[in-house]
Design a protein around this motif. Structure first.
Motif, mmCIF file in Angstrom:
data_model
loop_
_atom_site.group_PDB
_atom_site.id
_atom_site.type_symbol
_atom_site.label_atom_id
_atom_site.label_comp_id
_atom_site.label_asym_id
_atom_site.label_seq_id
_atom_site.Cartn_x
_atom_site.Cartn_y
_atom_site.Cartn_z
ATOM 1 N N ILE A 261 7.083 27.722 -9.352
ATOM 2 C CA ILE A 261 6.858 27.072 -11.182
ATOM 3 C C ILE A 261 6.737 24.729 -10.540
ATOM 4 C CG2 ILE A 261 7.766 25.500 -12.807
ATOM 5 C CD1 ILE A 261 9.180 28.015 -14.099
ATOM 6 N N PRO A 262 5.431 24.218 -10.237
ATOM 7 C CA PRO A 262 6.094 22.833 -9.697
ATOM 8 C C PRO A 262 5.904 22.074 -10.764
ATOM 9 C CG PRO A 262 3.779 23.427 -10.686
ATOM 10 C CD PRO A 262 4.766 24.725 -10.823
ATOM 11 N N GLY A 263 7.264 21.260 -10.352
ATOM 12 C CA GLY A 263 8.122 20.260 -10.834
ATOM 13 C C GLY A 263 7.865 19.185 -10.840
ATOM 14 N N LEU A 264 7.417 18.149 -12.073
ATOM 15 C CA LEU A 264 6.986 16.862 -11.880
ATOM 16 C C LEU A 264 7.430 15.881 -12.469
ATOM 17 C CD1 LEU A 264 3.403 19.375 -12.862
ATOM 18 C CD2 LEU A 264 4.002 18.603 -10.653
ATOM 19 N N LYS A 265 6.731 14.919 -11.868
ATOM 20 C CA LYS A 265 7.104 13.465 -12.535
ATOM 21 C C LYS A 265 6.020 12.286 -11.944
ATOM 22 C CE LYS A 265 10.873 9.543 -11.720
ATOM 23 N NZ LYS A 265 9.989 9.195 -12.898
ATOM 24 N N PRO A 266 5.635 11.800 -12.881
ATOM 25 C CA PRO A 266 4.244 9.905 -12.775
ATOM 26 C C PRO A 266 5.784 9.485 -11.964
ATOM 27 C CG PRO A 266 4.823 10.518 -15.386
ATOM 28 C CD PRO A 266 5.911 11.442 -14.601
ATOM 29 N N ILE A 267 4.584 8.536 -11.634
ATOM 30 C CA ILE A 267 4.989 6.988 -10.954
ATOM 31 C C ILE A 267 4.771 6.258 -12.003
ATOM 32 C CG2 ILE A 267 4.838 5.440 -9.518
ATOM 33 C CD1 ILE A 267 4.533 7.161 -6.878
ATOM 34 N N THR A 268 5.572 5.584 -12.253
ATOM 35 C CA THR A 268 6.167 4.844 -13.860
ATOM 36 C C THR A 268 6.562 3.539 -13.351
ATOM 37 O OG1 THR A 268 8.117 5.641 -14.534
ATOM 38 C CG2 THR A 268 6.613 6.661 -15.319
ATOM 39 N N SER A 269 6.829 3.124 -12.055
ATOM 40 C CA SER A 269 6.991 1.236 -11.749
ATOM 41 C C SER A 269 6.915 1.535 -10.351
ATOM 42 C CB SER A 269 8.198 1.322 -11.980
ATOM 43 O OG SER A 269 9.496 1.403 -10.450
ATOM 44 N N SER A 270 6.324 0.004 -9.868
ATOM 45 C CA SER A 270 6.117 0.360 -8.373
ATOM 46 C C SER A 270 7.258 0.104 -7.437
ATOM 47 C CB SER A 270 5.337 -1.595 -7.997
ATOM 48 O OG SER A 270 6.401 -2.812 -9.006
ATOM 49 N N LYS A 271 8.311 0.231 -8.409
ATOM 50 C CA LYS A 271 9.568 0.560 -7.257
ATOM 51 C C LYS A 271 10.099 2.004 -6.470
ATOM 52 C CE LYS A 271 12.953 -3.159 -9.293
ATOM 53 N NZ LYS A 271 13.358 -2.723 -10.309
ATOM 54 N N GLN A 272 9.361 2.390 -7.250
ATOM 55 C CA GLN A 272 9.439 4.108 -7.142
ATOM 56 C C GLN A 272 8.769 4.220 -5.918
ATOM 57 O OE1 GLN A 272 7.899 5.423 -10.935
ATOM 58 N NE2 GLN A 272 10.309 6.313 -11.052
ATOM 59 N N LEU A 273 8.102 3.477 -5.334
ATOM 60 C CA LEU A 273 7.281 3.767 -4.078
ATOM 61 C C LEU A 273 8.474 3.507 -3.070
ATOM 62 C CD1 LEU A 273 4.028 1.190 -4.021
ATOM 63 C CD2 LEU A 273 4.135 3.794 -3.897
ATOM 64 N N VAL A 274 9.135 3.196 -3.190
ATOM 65 C CA VAL A 274 10.506 3.111 -2.240
ATOM 66 C C VAL A 274 10.836 4.032 -2.716
ATOM 67 C CG1 VAL A 274 12.335 1.633 -1.162
ATOM 68 C CG2 VAL A 274 10.351 0.781 -1.807
ATOM 69 N N SER A 275 11.760 4.411 -3.471
ATOM 70 C CA SER A 275 13.036 5.044 -4.331
ATOM 71 C C SER A 275 13.010 6.226 -4.214
ATOM 72 C CB SER A 275 13.902 4.386 -5.622
ATOM 73 O OG SER A 275 12.158 5.013 -6.916
ATOM 74 N N LEU A 276 11.504 6.983 -4.602
ATOM 75 C CA LEU A 276 11.255 7.941 -4.626
ATOM 76 C C LEU A 276 11.468 8.911 -3.106
ATOM 77 C CD1 LEU A 276 8.284 8.642 -7.536
ATOM 78 C CD2 LEU A 276 11.064 9.172 -8.248
ATOM 79 N N PRO A 277 10.925 8.433 -2.536
ATOM 80 C CA PRO A 277 11.125 8.745 -0.853
ATOM 81 C C PRO A 277 12.277 9.024 -0.684
ATOM 82 C CG PRO A 277 8.533 7.108 -0.768
ATOM 83 C CD PRO A 277 9.530 7.496 -1.947
ATOM 84 N N LYS A 278 13.468 7.741 -0.926
ATOM 85 C CA LYS A 278 14.373 7.931 -0.340
ATOM 86 C C LYS A 278 14.916 8.591 -0.864
ATOM 87 C CE LYS A 278 17.725 4.003 -0.126
ATOM 88 N NZ LYS A 278 18.449 2.727 -1.079
ATOM 89 N N ILE A 279 15.204 8.659 -2.675
ATOM 90 C CA ILE A 279 16.035 9.843 -2.993
ATOM 91 C C ILE A 279 15.315 10.867 -2.399
ATOM 92 C CG2 ILE A 279 16.826 10.606 -5.729
ATOM 93 C CD1 ILE A 279 16.669 6.963 -6.228
ATOM 94 N N PHE A 280 14.645 11.399 -3.153
ATOM 95 C CA PHE A 280 13.749 12.556 -2.472
ATOM 96 C C PHE A 280 13.447 13.314 -1.340
ATOM 97 C CE2 PHE A 280 14.090 11.755 -7.896
ATOM 98 C CZ PHE A 280 15.004 12.353 -8.001
ATOM 99 N N HIS A 281 13.606 12.202 -0.698
ATOM 100 C CA HIS A 281 12.588 12.908 0.754
ATOM 101 C C HIS A 281 11.230 13.588 0.514
ATOM 102 C CE1 HIS A 281 16.589 12.157 2.158
ATOM 103 N NE2 HIS A 281 17.085 12.907 1.137
ATOM 104 N N LEU A 282 10.485 12.821 -0.193
ATOM 105 C CA LEU A 282 9.181 13.466 -0.273
ATOM 106 C C LEU A 282 8.027 11.933 -0.077
ATOM 107 C CD1 LEU A 282 8.537 11.573 -3.043
ATOM 108 C CD2 LEU A 282 9.075 13.653 -4.371
ATOM 109 N N ASP A 283 6.605 13.041 0.764
ATOM 110 C CA ASP A 283 5.625 12.044 0.842
ATOM 111 C C ASP A 283 4.944 11.086 -0.434
ATOM 112 O OD1 ASP A 283 6.198 11.324 3.198
ATOM 113 O OD2 ASP A 283 4.039 12.291 4.393
ATOM 114 N N ILE A 284 4.548 9.983 -0.482
ATOM 115 C CA ILE A 284 3.628 9.068 -0.965
ATOM 116 C C ILE A 284 1.716 9.535 -1.033
ATOM 117 C CG2 ILE A 284 3.564 7.938 -3.431
ATOM 118 C CD1 ILE A 284 5.862 7.423 -3.472
ATOM 119 N N PRO A 285 0.661 9.865 -1.416
ATOM 120 C CA PRO A 285 -0.334 9.681 -0.775
ATOM 121 C C PRO A 285 -1.080 8.559 -0.711
ATOM 122 C CG PRO A 285 -0.402 12.194 -2.135
ATOM 123 C CD PRO A 285 0.991 10.683 -2.709
#
Ligand code: FAD
Length: 317
Positions: free
Chosen positions: A235-259
């Motif tokens: 099951i794919p787990g999904l979350k949209p980006i909803t703020s510009s800060k998440q370009l930094v916070s999501l990779p930092k917290i969840f260790h993922l790449d944003i294309p």
């Protein structure tokens, strides 16, 4: 009903589901209902409720000394599940962690869940407490999610921790986490995969993935699972980006790449409102493609804010 049965009954139709956090201590359950109500029109067969381990806070005394106190900010995962099932007549899926529980407490919590009619559990190790630099298992608790899976699978066979217990079998459908872009502590994807396979071999019946923004990561993950004999629903787990800060916070917290394409589209936005629109639009396209790829369920990390997920679901279902 078991998640695996919901998926079977859907006969290849992609389902919609989501997760939210239990209320902060002192808040009412109404906040949870307010976060669920706008999403019910998309017929979620199940709703996940996360679990938050205790952390330490420092209390200052009149003499100036600080006391370190263990504190659980959101203590009511199982009760929140029961309230959801009672009100909406859908399945609620509690997350259960290794961290913060002894094996005995784990078993007792699972017995409570069984008596409440909970059919599914998502079993996780949990992250390190904010006050610790790495994950520290609770004394006499489980150290890895695979051990927790084995514990629940034993209960499903009527085997409890103590031999003198009656051997009533539980019947939990067990889910575990998977990481298309690797768990951050794992030295490489293959080693992480070996541990994922172990969780499935121990009795996990479905996998929910960490969020990702490039469907190629999900496709490669599914492909690698299938070629390694992991045949449970993914099951794919999904979350949209909803703020510009998440370009930094999501990779930092969840260790993922944003294309790069999504990164540049967000960087080009003139306002946070525009960022939200771009993030939602990206996720709608991702979801349409995942549906076409045959994803069994689209599972959204709402964090208690239903609005972005609602817009996406309107565009996809
Ligand atoms: P595990 O499967 O135990 O793996 C942890 C690490 O150890 C991995 O690097 C793995 O490769 C490695 N490993 C596994 N077995 C062994 C072994 N035998 N020997 C050596 N290494 C091993 N956190 C919360 O606190 N609450 C939640 O409600 C919550 N929900 C989540 C839901 C989903 C869908 C996802 C993807 C994550 C969730 N998390 C939650 C976060 C999760 O707890 C963390 O990602 C945690 O760091 C790892 O949990 P896991 O269950 O994947 O651990």
């Amino acid at each position: 009903m078991k998640i695996t049965d919901h998926i079977k009954n859907a006969a290849s139709k992609t389902l919609f589901s989501f997760e939210l956090l239990p209320p902060i201590k002192g808040q009412s359950i109404q906040g949870i209902f307010n976060a669920i109500d706008p999403l019910m029109e998309f017929n979620p067969p199940f709703i996940d409720v996360t679990y938050l381990r205790e952390d330490y806070i420092y209390k200052q005394h009149a003499n100036g000394l600080l006391e370190k106190v263990a504190y659980r900010k959101r203590p009511s995962t199982v009760a929140t599940c029961a309230a959801i099932m009672n009100k909406y007549k859908v399945d609620a899926v509690p997350h259960l962690l290794c961290g913060g529980f002894t094996k005995e407490e784990t078993e007792n919590a699972l017995i409570d869940m069984q008596f409440l009619g909970i059919d599914n559990v998502l079993l996780l190790r949990g992250d390190a407490r904010k006050s610790d630099s790495s994950f520290i298992p609770t004394p006499d608790g489980h150290a890895y999610a695979s051990e927790l899976v084995q514990h629940v699978a034993n209960m499903n066979r009527g085997q409890y921790l103590h031999d003198d217990m009656a051997n009533e079998k539980t019947d939990f459908c067990i889910g575990v986490a998977g990481y298309p872009e690797k768990h951050f502590e794992s030295p490489n994807l293959d080693t992480d995969f070996k541990h994922l396979k172990h969780k499935v071999d121990m009795g996990a019946e479905f996998i929910v993935t960490q969020m990702f923004f490039d469907n190629k990561a999900y496709a490669a993950f599914v492909e690698k699972c299938r070629s390694n004999g992991i045949n449970v629903p993914i099951i794919p787990g999904l979350k949209p980006i909803t703020s510009s800060k998440q370009l930094v916070s999501l990779p930092k917290i969840f260790h993922l790449d944003i294309p790069l394409e999504l990164t540049e589209a967000i960087q080009a936005c003139k306002s946070e409102k525009e960022v939200k629109e771009v993030g939602i639009e990206w996720m709608i396209n991702q979801c349409k493609e995942l549906k076409a790829m045959g994803a069994p369920v689209l599972h959204f990390y709402t964090m208690g804010n239903p609005e972005p997920t609602k817009k996406i679901a309107q565009g996809v279902f």
